[in-house]
Write a protein that holds these residues in place. Structure first.
Motif, PDB file in Angstrom:
ATOM      1  N   HIS A 164      -1.469   7.313   1.939  1.00 43.50           N
ATOM      2  CA  HIS A 164      -2.046   6.440   2.965  1.00 43.50           C
ATOM      3  C   HIS A 164      -2.388   5.074   2.403  1.00 43.50           C
ATOM      4  N   SER A 165      -2.901   5.029   1.172  1.00 41.18           N
ATOM      5  CA  SER A 165      -3.365   3.757   0.629  1.00 41.18           C
ATOM      6  C   SER A 165      -3.397   3.810  -0.885  1.00 41.18           C
ATOM      7  N   GLU A 166      -2.465   3.114  -1.506  1.00 46.92           N
ATOM      8  CA  GLU A 166      -2.446   3.106  -2.965  1.00 46.92           C
ATOM      9  C   GLU A 166      -3.691   2.434  -3.556  1.00 46.92           C
ATOM     10  N   ALA A 203      -6.689   2.424  -2.432  1.00 46.49           N
ATOM     11  CA  ALA A 203      -7.797   3.369  -2.331  1.00 46.49           C
ATOM     12  C   ALA A 203      -7.638   4.483  -3.358  1.00 46.49           C
ATOM     13  N   HIS A 205     -11.624  -1.461   3.723  1.00 44.42           N
ATOM     14  CA  HIS A 205     -10.492  -0.972   4.507  1.00 44.42           C
ATOM     15  C   HIS A 205      -9.340  -0.529   3.623  1.00 44.42           C
ATOM     16  N   ARG A 206      -9.076  -1.337   2.602  1.00 46.11           N
ATOM     17  CA  ARG A 206      -7.931  -1.029   1.762  1.00 46.11           C
ATOM     18  C   ARG A 206      -8.304  -0.138   0.582  1.00 46.11           C
ATOM     19  N   ARG A 207      -9.511  -0.369   0.041  1.00 43.12           N
ATOM     20  CA  ARG A 207      -9.881   0.300  -1.198  1.00 43.12           C
ATOM     21  C   ARG A 207     -10.920   1.387  -1.035  1.00 43.12           C
ATOM     22  N   VAL A 254      -9.964   5.725   2.813  1.00 46.59           N
ATOM     23  CA  VAL A 254      -8.602   5.989   3.292  1.00 46.59           C
ATOM     24  C   VAL A 254      -8.733   6.115   4.806  1.00 46.59           C
TER      25      VAL A 254
END
Lengths: 366, 519
Positions: free
Chosen positions: A234-236, A238, B353-355, B358
């Motif tokens: 979903h989000s590298e 994160a 939001h990004r970090r 998720v």
């Protein structure tokens, strides 16, 4: 992810609509060549589900697609597009054949675990190279895995022609595995239980496929590794923030994916053909992509989609037989339409359906 | 072109009542702007003040929700960038829009070809480039491959591209961000020359020094509004800094005096290069003590984000050292976050939001992100104990008053404030020794801001160390016990919170140390 769509619509309605559209388009094609589409559909369904013989073949094909579909689905969860299922399956076949040729004087209970390990190791190793390249050098797995398909295919030809061929034989294939490596067929197993079933290639590997689907579900939604895979997919950023190493996830996922694709050889090579031949994969690695797309990367969705594609394969063969005007190539067209509508054009119906659902509560409010 | 129809005293650009919203965020609100022809007009403001949005409207990337644009006194709708080019506007983006493996000539012609065949266009462009080089002293080898050129020369190609399209008005978005000081000086010489040749130049920047050095007039934006337009000669960096930052209602946070304890974190000469090799941190040193909140102030983009990420173990440093309780921390890779957490260093990232989260995960899944390997979350074999995670998530929801109180809700469906509370609940709940916090209240409603500030102070009062990075000066002033100001990758000053004021901090944020100047 769209918040507008209820879960059931996302999981059931949209695939059903896509499928209906695909069959509509296929029906038009049948009309164009001057055949009756209703009759074609009835032949297709009867040919794939109408008898225990038909069902056996359908599920035999479906078993293959479950393995290759799961392989693609697992990679999807990490945001990776492994389209090297074909090559990984070829390596799996080589592994299975080597294990069977070595141990076929024993018993299938010995051969099967050895074949599973060999297939998984060979397939994983084949997927590992693109995986490591992607993780450490940033090369794109779509490109590398598809190139590895060609290398695998060439490797298989080399081995069958030069190394594994029976001396003196004309055809590029291994010797037939001895009795000790023959897996139980479904009709024999059901026969022991007193259930009659026609002789089909369906074998014990179908049960392994179900176990694989269950195992994949556990892996993705219950284990720590699955949590990390999904977070990364979903989000590298994160995932990095959470201390998850992208290198590790990419490599591990490619290993699992490759091993899964390779296990299709248990069904085809060990369960059915009982020898290693050229082209035994028959494009199953690519069908796996369509299966994973249609199954929305969920293991149970993959099983359902695999059964659908099994029906298309088996029913399509019957169709070509009973309605000669509908040639083998027409069947491929119909299969392609299903892939096109369920995979590539998936978003075409999604938009209108979402708007439909978005409007409903608004109307209720007024 | 536009200049031909221009009345002699009409402004080159006039914006009237421009407004633009993105969802609930008002990026531009009722903006009026006049730019006189033949001047260099600066636009300053903090990141997020709306400068780039305004220029994107002018260049046709966005459509304004309301308002009108006049070019040379004539009402000119700009629906797309083609229209902007036809109106004589050229833009040099912060990140260059060049095809790296094309030559300079090919890049200049790209999108402005005269027909299907390239050769006539290229020949024409070559002649035109020679003329431009002569007229504006913009020498560059037309056959050089752009990827081989230095950043300064690439920027020159961008300017040439605009001039080739007959731009009379040049917009430069943060043009010196990627340049060395020498390259920046050279750029300024070019800009002055262009102005003297009658071009109009708009310079977007947050560096006050550049505004003072080169502009004729300057407009200041703050939070989507145009707050002032001044003659550069009649203003000063302190005035501009104050206008940029604004006289804000000081947030009041109930907190007693700090009781600084032992030094927990020792940062020495920390250096960071970004992936382009540009130095983002140029030797930063400070001590962080237990029981204090150290605020890092500064205009966004001056190295604070990099500092936070290096300390949190998700960005490698290129030099320097960090010691935690006397032990040196590994600074070499992006994958040290887990080790940091194990030591008791928690991190609330700037970009939740990004970090920090998720977004497609449900709340309970995010409640253990980064701590998902802890034994208390482990189920049998390699599984995770979903019940334990959900119970702890539920406890966090109650303690931090997260609404709606549902562990199953998808994270993206929570409001910004509640998303931030999910992150804080996760990071504070472990009672870390050091909490690294970036922009804790960005995009968060007032009620949640107070709550978040109270939690941070409570952590301090338990003797923990807090490093607070924020571009909101009032937040820093309200929370921090000690304030360090960063400018251009360095610390431009350190002050005790009670012994400084906005004016002084504003100057430090612009890279000017008033104490040094007085001395």
């Amino acid at each position: 992810m769209s918040p507008a769509l209820p879960r059931w619509a996302d999981l059931a309605l949209i695939p059903a609509l896509n499928l209906a559209l695909a069959f509509l388009a296929a029906g038009l094609v049948v009309v164009f060549i001057g055949e009756d589409p209703v009759q074609a559909v009835s032949v297709l369904i009867r040919g794939s589900l109408g008898s225990s013989y038909a069902i056996g073949f359908t599920l035999f094909y479906a078993t293959t697609f479950v393995f290759t579909g799961l392989a693609v689905a697992i990679a999807f969860h990490a945001g990776l597009f492994n389209i090297g299922g074909e090559g990984q399956a070829i390596l799996g076949g080589i592994g299975v054949a080597l294990a069977a040729l070595w141990l076929d004087t024993t018993h299938w209970l010995v051969v099967l675990p050895a074949a599973i390990v060999a297939a998984a190791l060979f397939g994983a190793a084949w997927a590992a190279i693109p995986g490591i390249l992607a993780a450490t050098r940033g090369s794109h797995v779509v490109i590398t895995t598809i190139m590895f398909n060609f290398i695998a295919s060439a490797l298989l030809v080399y081995l069958l022609v030069n190394v594994l061929r029976v001396p003196g034989a004309m055809s590029p294939e291994t010797r037939r595995f001895a009795e000790g490596a023959h897996l139980p067929f479904m009709h024999t197993m059901l026969g022991h239980l007193g259930i009659g079933m026609a002789r089909t290639p369906m074998n014990i590997a179908s049960l392994l496929a179900l176990l694989a689907a269950l195992g994949t579900w556990v892996l993705i939604w219950r284990t720590r590794l699955g949590y990390e895979i999904r977070a990364f997919g979903h989000s590298e950023p994160a995932a990095v923030y959470a201390g998850i190493s992208p290198v590790r996830i990419i490599v591990v996922v490619m290993l699992i994916s490759g091993a899964m694709a390779a296990c299709m050889a248990l069904n085809v090579v060990l369960g059915y053909q009982q020898r290693l031949v050229l082209e035994f994969t028959a494009g199953a690695g690519f069908v796996g992509i369509a299966v994973a797309l249609m199954g929305r990367s969920h293991p149970f969705g993959v099983v359902l989609a695999a059964i659908l594609f099994g029906m298309l394969y088996q029913g399509g063969a019957e169709l070509a037989f009973e309605m000669p005007a509908i040639s083998r190539d027409m069947i491929v067209v119909i299969q392609a339409l299903v892939i096109l509508f369920t995979g590539a054009l998936e978003r075409m119906v999604r938009g209108p359906v979402e708007r439909l659902f978005a409007r409903r509560p608004a109307r209720a409010a007024t | 072109m536009a200049s031909a129809a221009q009345a002699p005293d009409a402004p080159a650009i006039e914006l009237r009542g421009i407004s633009k919203s993105f969802g609930p965020v008002k990026a531009n609100e009722d903006i009026d702007l006049r730019v006189e022809p033949g001047t260099i007009h600066g636009i300053v403001g903090e990141n997020g003040a709306g400068k780039s949005t305004l220029m994107s409207i002018l260049y046709g990337f966005y459509q304004a929700d309301a308002g009108e644009i006049l070019i040379g006194g004539k009402l000119t709708p700009i629906p797309d960038s083609d229209a902007a080019i036809r109106a004589g506007i050229g833009m040099v983006h912060q990140h260059f829009m060049l095809v790296e493996n094309f030559t300079v000539l090919e890049n200049v012609v790209l999108g402005a070809e005269d027909g299907a065949l390239l050769r006539p266009s290229l020949a024409k462009a070559r002649a035109e480039l020679t003329r431009l080089a002569r007229d504006y002293e913009l020498q560059v080898d037309a056959d050089a491959v752009v990827g081989d050129l230095s950043v300064g020369f690439q920027q020159r190609v961008e300017i040439l591209k605009a001039l080739y399209r007959h731009a009379d008005i040049l917009i430069l978005d943060e043009p010196t961000g990627v340049l060395t000081p020498a390259e920046a000086d050279h750029l300024f010489r070019i800009l002055r020359f262009l102005r003297d040749q009658g071009k109009t130049i708009i310079l977007i920047t947050h560096k006050l020094r550049e505004i003072m050095a080169i502009t004729d007039r300057v407009s200041v934006m703050r939070r989507g509004r145009m707050v002032a337009t001044l003659d550069t000669a009649r203003t000063s960096p302190p005035e501009l800094a104050e206008l940029m930052v604004g006289r804000r209602v000081l947030l009041r946070v109930d907190k007693g005096p700090a009781k600084p304890g032992d030094v927990l974190m020792q940062v020495r000469d920390l250096k960071v290069n970004d992936w382009q090799g540009v130095e983002r941190l140029r030797g930063v040193s400070f001590d962080l003590r237990g029981g204090e909140i150290l605020g890092i102030a500064g205009v966004a983009g001056n190295g604070q984000s990099e500092l936070l990420e290096v300390l949190a173990g998700i960005r490698p440093a290129s030099g320097g050292s960090v010691r935690f309780r006397g032990e040196a921390l590994a600074l070499d890779s992006v994958a040290n976050a887990e080790a940091r957490r194990a030591l008791g260093i928690a991190h609330v990232p700037e970009d939740r939001h990004r970090r920090g989260l998720v977004m497609p995960f449900s709340e309970w899944e995010n409640s253990c992100l980064g701590y998902h390997g802890e034994p208390r979350y482990a189920g049998p074999a390699w599984t995770m104990d979903r019940r334990a995670i959900r119970e702890l998530a539920q406890a966090g929801i109650e303690k931090f008053d997260i609404r709606p109180p549902s562990v199953d809700l998808t994270t993206s469906n929570f409001s910004g404030g509640n998303q931030q509370k999910i992150v804080l609940a996760r990071e504070i709940e472990r009672d870390p020794d050091v909490l690294l916090v970036g922009q804790p209240t960005r995009g968060v409603d007032i009620g949640a801001i107070e709550f978040i500030h109270r939690e941070i102070v409570a952590l301090r009062d338990r003797g923990k160390a807090i490093l607070l990075v924020s571009v909101e000066l009032d937040e820093i002033q309200a929370l921090a016990d000690r304030i360090v100001v960063m400018f251009d990758g360095r610390i431009s000053g350190a002050r005790a919170a009670g012994e400084t004021d906005e004016r002084e901090l504003g100057l430090l944020m612009a890279g000017i140390d008033p104490a040094e100047r007085a001395a």
